[in-house]
Design a protein around this motif. Sequence first.
Motif, PDB file in Angstrom:
ATOM      1  N   LEU A 104      12.151  -4.486  -5.368  1.00 17.18           N
ATOM      2  CA  LEU A 104      11.367  -5.470  -4.626  1.00 17.18           C
ATOM      3  C   LEU A 104      12.251  -6.318  -3.714  1.00 17.18           C
ATOM      4  CD1 LEU A 104       8.814  -6.633  -7.352  1.00 17.18           C
ATOM      5  CD2 LEU A 104       8.426  -5.075  -5.436  1.00 17.18           C
ATOM      6  N   GLU A 105      13.486  -6.544  -4.117  1.00 17.04           N
ATOM      7  CA  GLU A 105      14.417  -7.263  -3.240  1.00 17.04           C
ATOM      8  C   GLU A 105      14.679  -6.463  -1.966  1.00 17.04           C
ATOM      9  OE1 GLU A 105      17.818  -7.949  -5.669  1.00 17.04           O
ATOM     10  OE2 GLU A 105      16.906  -9.602  -6.790  1.00 17.04           O
ATOM     11  N   ILE A 106      14.755  -5.146  -2.104  1.00 17.91           N
ATOM     12  CA  ILE A 106      14.924  -4.295  -0.923  1.00 17.91           C
ATOM     13  C   ILE A 106      13.675  -4.358  -0.049  1.00 17.91           C
ATOM     14  CG2 ILE A 106      15.280  -1.930  -0.124  1.00 17.91           C
ATOM     15  CD1 ILE A 106      17.734  -3.261  -1.391  1.00 17.91           C
ATOM     16  N   LEU A 109      13.583  -7.166   2.314  1.00 16.59           N
ATOM     17  CA  LEU A 109      14.399  -6.954   3.510  1.00 16.59           C
ATOM     18  C   LEU A 109      13.733  -6.012   4.508  1.00 16.59           C
ATOM     19  CD1 LEU A 109      17.895  -6.508   1.793  1.00 16.59           C
ATOM     20  CD2 LEU A 109      16.995  -8.571   2.878  1.00 16.59           C
ATOM     21  N   LEU A 110      13.022  -4.997   4.003  1.00 13.04           N
ATOM     22  CA  LEU A 110      12.494  -3.952   4.879  1.00 13.04           C
ATOM     23  C   LEU A 110      11.098  -4.241   5.424  1.00 13.04           C
ATOM     24  CD1 LEU A 110      13.594  -0.712   2.962  1.00 13.04           C
ATOM     25  CD2 LEU A 110      14.813  -1.956   4.754  1.00 13.04           C
ATOM     26  N   ALA A 111      10.202  -4.731   4.570  1.00 18.14           N
ATOM     27  CA  ALA A 111       8.799  -4.868   4.970  1.00 18.14           C
ATOM     28  C   ALA A 111       8.590  -5.756   6.197  1.00 18.14           C
ATOM     29  CB  ALA A 111       7.962  -5.368   3.791  1.00 18.14           C
ATOM     30  N   PRO A 112       9.269  -6.903   6.309  1.00 14.85           N
ATOM     31  CA  PRO A 112       9.071  -7.710   7.522  1.00 14.85           C
ATOM     32  C   PRO A 112       9.457  -6.954   8.794  1.00 14.85           C
ATOM     33  CG  PRO A 112      10.115  -9.015   5.808  1.00 14.85           C
ATOM     34  CD  PRO A 112      10.130  -7.596   5.333  1.00 14.85           C
ATOM     35  N   ALA A 113      10.525  -6.170   8.712  1.00 13.61           N
ATOM     36  CA  ALA A 113      10.995  -5.441   9.897  1.00 13.61           C
ATOM     37  C   ALA A 113      10.012  -4.353  10.308  1.00 13.61           C
ATOM     38  CB  ALA A 113      12.372  -4.840   9.624  1.00 13.61           C
ATOM     39  N   TYR A 114       9.528  -3.551   9.340  1.00 15.77           N
ATOM     40  CA  TYR A 114       8.608  -2.489   9.751  1.00 15.77           C
ATOM     41  C   TYR A 114       7.238  -3.041  10.125  1.00 15.77           C
ATOM     42  CZ  TYR A 114       6.944  -1.895   4.771  1.00 15.77           C
ATOM     43  OH  TYR A 114       6.429  -2.047   3.497  1.00 15.77           O
ATOM     44  N   THR A 115       6.873  -4.205   9.576  1.00 17.99           N
ATOM     45  CA  THR A 115       5.616  -4.834   9.984  1.00 17.99           C
ATOM     46  C   THR A 115       5.694  -5.278  11.443  1.00 17.99           C
ATOM     47  OG1 THR A 115       5.155  -5.587   7.727  1.00 17.99           O
ATOM     48  CG2 THR A 115       4.015  -6.727   9.515  1.00 17.99           C
ATOM     49  N   ARG A 116       6.795  -5.911  11.814  1.00 17.71           N
ATOM     50  CA  ARG A 116       6.955  -6.351  13.206  1.00 17.71           C
ATOM     51  C   ARG A 116       6.947  -5.158  14.158  1.00 17.71           C
ATOM     52  NH1 ARG A 116      11.318  -6.114  15.974  1.00 17.71           N
ATOM     53  NH2 ARG A 116      12.685  -6.125  14.148  1.00 17.71           N
ATOM     54  N   ASN A 219       8.432 -12.264  -0.696  1.00 16.74           N
ATOM     55  CA  ASN A 219       9.219 -13.147  -1.563  1.00 16.74           C
ATOM     56  C   ASN A 219       8.368 -13.708  -2.698  1.00 16.74           C
ATOM     57  OD1 ASN A 219      12.037 -13.378  -0.767  1.00 16.74           O
ATOM     58  ND2 ASN A 219      11.302 -14.199   1.178  1.00 16.74           N
ATOM     59  N   GLU A 220       7.120 -14.042  -2.404  1.00 13.38           N
ATOM     60  CA  GLU A 220       6.216 -14.533  -3.446  1.00 13.38           C
ATOM     61  C   GLU A 220       5.957 -13.450  -4.492  1.00 13.38           C
ATOM     62  OE1 GLU A 220       2.676 -15.899  -1.581  1.00 13.38           O
ATOM     63  OE2 GLU A 220       3.645 -17.568  -0.542  1.00 13.38           O
ATOM     64  N   SER A 221       5.768 -12.218  -4.026  1.00  9.10           N
ATOM     65  CA  SER A 221       5.537 -11.102  -4.953  1.00  9.10           C
ATOM     66  C   SER A 221       6.742 -10.887  -5.857  1.00  9.10           C
ATOM     67  CB  SER A 221       5.239  -9.819  -4.169  1.00  9.10           C
ATOM     68  OG  SER A 221       4.049  -9.941  -3.433  1.00  9.10           O
ATOM     69  N   LEU A 222       7.926 -10.978  -5.275  1.00  7.94           N
ATOM     70  CA  LEU A 222       9.152 -10.828  -6.057  1.00  7.94           C
ATOM     71  C   LEU A 222       9.247 -11.917  -7.119  1.00  7.94           C
ATOM     72  CD1 LEU A 222      11.931  -9.617  -6.649  1.00  7.94           C
ATOM     73  CD2 LEU A 222      12.843 -10.960  -4.734  1.00  7.94           C
ATOM     74  N   ALA A 223       8.942 -13.142  -6.733  1.00  6.24           N
ATOM     75  CA  ALA A 223       8.996 -14.253  -7.689  1.00  6.24           C
ATOM     76  C   ALA A 223       7.981 -14.059  -8.810  1.00  6.24           C
ATOM     77  CB  ALA A 223       8.737 -15.571  -6.960  1.00  6.24           C
ATOM     78  N   GLN A 224       6.795 -13.555  -8.467  1.00  6.46           N
ATOM     79  CA  GLN A 224       5.769 -13.311  -9.478  1.00  6.46           C
ATOM     80  C   GLN A 224       6.217 -12.231 -10.461  1.00  6.46           C
ATOM     81  OE1 GLN A 224       2.598 -14.601 -10.181  1.00  6.46           O
ATOM     82  NE2 GLN A 224       3.290 -16.270  -8.865  1.00  6.46           N
ATOM     83  N   TRP A 225       6.864 -11.190  -9.940  1.00  5.49           N
ATOM     84  CA  TRP A 225       7.298 -10.089 -10.803  1.00  5.49           C
ATOM     85  C   TRP A 225       8.363 -10.556 -11.779  1.00  5.49           C
ATOM     86  CZ3 TRP A 225       5.021  -5.335 -10.939  1.00  5.49           C
ATOM     87  CH2 TRP A 225       5.619  -4.398 -11.777  1.00  5.49           C
ATOM     88  N   LYS A 226       9.279 -11.394 -11.289  1.00  6.54           N
ATOM     89  CA  LYS A 226      10.356 -11.889 -12.156  1.00  6.54           C
ATOM     90  C   LYS A 226       9.818 -12.831 -13.223  1.00  6.54           C
ATOM     91  CE  LYS A 226      14.236 -11.467  -8.918  1.00  6.54           C
ATOM     92  NZ  LYS A 226      15.272 -12.192  -8.150  1.00  6.54           N
TER      93      LYS A 226
END
Length: 226
Positions: A104-106, A109-116, A219-226
């Motif tokens: 999820l940390e990866i 990094l990736l999702a914002p770039a491919y979304t844009r 980032n919110e999803s990552l925090a929820q998973w942790k």
Amino acid sequence: MNKWKPIQKPAEIAEQRLLDAILSGRFAVNSYLPGERDLAAQIGVTRPTLREALQRLARDGWLDIQHGKPTRVRDYWLEGSMGVLSTLAQMPAQQTPDFVSHLLEIRVLLAPAYTRQAMESSAAEIAALLAKFESIEDTPTAFSDADWEVHHLLTLRAANPIFRLLLNSFQGMYHVMAEHYFVTAENRERSRAYYTELLACAKKNAYLKAETLTRDVMNESLAQWK
């Protein structure tokens, strides 16, 4: 109609048995495998079948095969490749406790770039897809399928084709993780709000805002998973 499970080929069975032995530590990192005859007998396959399995594992980064030398088990976390990562994603029992968090940390990094990138080239198509989810069924499975469809389209329309190859490598695990994540109503509502805001960005072709929005949500999803 019932679906028949595909019959595993002997080389696939041999490959799985070798992987289990490597991941369990029976064949430890940086150790050498037994000779071909002994190893084939141990895992119950013919030598040609064993050779095929060994070549597959070497291709994916698990083994180091050099002519005239014993086959070495690679330190796969240091010497492995995408093949190692893809295989581990399909073996939940063999994953370390923080494996999913690292993935999820990866994604952060990736999702914002491919979304844009996708928004820049295909905002109308993305808007049409997101509009379908304005009345999405409130179940974990429905949200899991929708989330995959959204991110799959985003990677398809991104300028960098590597994004979609990376996502495709984790399709099976993606659905398992998503089903677990979307069991919580709060997480479903968070994603519903994300789709709504992303739709607004797509309608305005606001690709930079979509990038920021996606980063915040990941980032919110990552925090929820942790």
